[in-house]
Enzyme design. Structure first.
Site, short mmCIF file in Angstrom:
data_model
loop_
_atom_site.label_atom_id
_atom_site.label_comp_id
_atom_site.label_asym_id
_atom_site.label_seq_id
_atom_site.Cartn_x
_atom_site.Cartn_y
_atom_site.Cartn_z
N ASP A 36 0.84 -1.21 0.00
CA ASP A 36 0.00 0.00 0.00
C ASP A 36 0.87 1.26 0.00
O ASP A 36 2.00 1.24 0.48
CB ASP A 36 -0.92 -0.03 1.24
CG ASP A 36 -2.10 0.92 1.09
OD1 ASP A 36 -2.36 1.41 -0.03
OD2 ASP A 36 -2.77 1.16 2.11
N ASN A 84 -10.99 -2.52 -5.47
CA ASN A 84 -10.19 -1.56 -6.24
C ASN A 84 -10.86 -1.18 -7.58
O ASN A 84 -10.45 -0.20 -8.22
CB ASN A 84 -8.77 -2.07 -6.49
CG ASN A 84 -7.89 -2.03 -5.25
OD1 ASN A 84 -7.02 -2.88 -5.06
ND2 ASN A 84 -8.08 -1.04 -4.39
#
Ligand code: IPE
Ligand code: IPE
Ligand code: MG
Length: 261
Positions: A36, A84
């Site tokens: 991330d 996502n």
């Protein structure tokens, strides 16, 4: 020191110091990473988010090599979640494009280093061109005997559990009293893969974001503020060193050995 790390870490470097702290008889068999911070990395440099993803793919390469040389059996990387898809279309399209570039570039290295590729996620929803490339690499590397690189793509932990329940019902072969944790696990996408011993998340977020919900029941969690594009072998070694200092009790009162597959 592990043979495969000689010449890979410079004597006297920070990495060298960390590697010397590692007990190779107690390595985590399976390390899983929530990669991330790509967007923030790009933002800090005034670059478009995709440049962060591009830089992040270099970290993927480095960590894969470092993990394999270290002697991990499984390395799972969370690369694209089911959630996502909510991102702006151009970012999503470029992410899948980057994955294809990565597979084309890294394919030969997979063979050279004996790596095996395995994909977990909802395959039906993966764009066709990327899926073709993934399947090709999975097939080509299936007989390799080195580390297995598991890519979580179009992956969601809850969706995986629901899908396993559906598969059990569909099979019509499992009587309720025969269904236990082991049997249930054999219907998950990770069937045959030991649970992660160590879960790493970069960029300092304190959440699991729907990643391997079933499998991380007893994983040791290691969170670093380092953004994924800045993540290097030294950070992986540090995570392993810290992992080895933990007492894994698995509910007992004393530390128990777990992990090694
Ligand atoms: C992780 O970086 C990569 C993917 C989720 C594909 P992000 O894109 O989430 O980066 P941040 O969290 O916005 O910084
Ligand atoms: C988790 O990162 C998913 C991947 C690393 C692929 P996100 O950036 O999507 O997670 P949230 O939205 O911060 O929870
Ligand atoms: Mg993020």
């Amino acid at each position: 020191m592990w043979e495969s790390l000689k010449g890979y870490v410079k004597p006297g470097s920070v990495e060298d110091g960390l590697v010397r702290e590692i007990d190779f008889s107690r390595l985590p068999a399976h390390v899983a990473v929530i990669m991330d911070g790509n967007g923030r990395w790009a933002g800090q440099r005034g670059l478009p988010r995709i440049e962060g993803h591009r830089a992040g793919s270099r970290s993927v390469r480095e960590v894969t090599e470092a993990g394999a040389r270290l002697g991990l059996k499984y390395l799972t990387l969370y690369a694209f979640s089911k959630e996502n898809w909510k991102r702006p279309r151009p970012e999503v399209v470029r992410l899948w494009g980057l994955l294809r570039e990565y597979l084309k570039r890294e394919g030969p290295n997979f063979m050279e280093n004996g790596l095996r590729l395995r994909v977990i996620g909802d395959r039906a929803g993966i764009p066709a061109l990327a899926m073709r490339e993934l399947e090709r690499t999975e097939k080509a590397t299936a007989a390799n005997g080195g580390m297995t690189l598991v890519l979580a793509l179009n992956y969601g932990g809850r969706a995986e559990i629901v899908e396993a329940a559906r598969a059990i019902l569909r099979s019509g072969r499992v009587r309720p009293r025969d269904l236990d944790e082991e049997r249930f696990g054999s219907f998950l996408l990770t069937a045959g893969i030991p649970d992660p011993d160590l879960l790493i998340r970069t960029s300092g977020e304190l959440r699991v974001s729907n990643f391997l919900l079933w499998q991380i029941a007893y994983a040791e969690i290691w969170i670093t503020p380092v953004l994924w594009p800045d993540f290097r072998r030294e950070h992986l070694f540090r995570a392993v060193v810290d992992y080895q200092k933990r007492d894994r009790r698995f509910g007992d009162v004393h530390a128990r050995e777990g992990g090694e597959a």
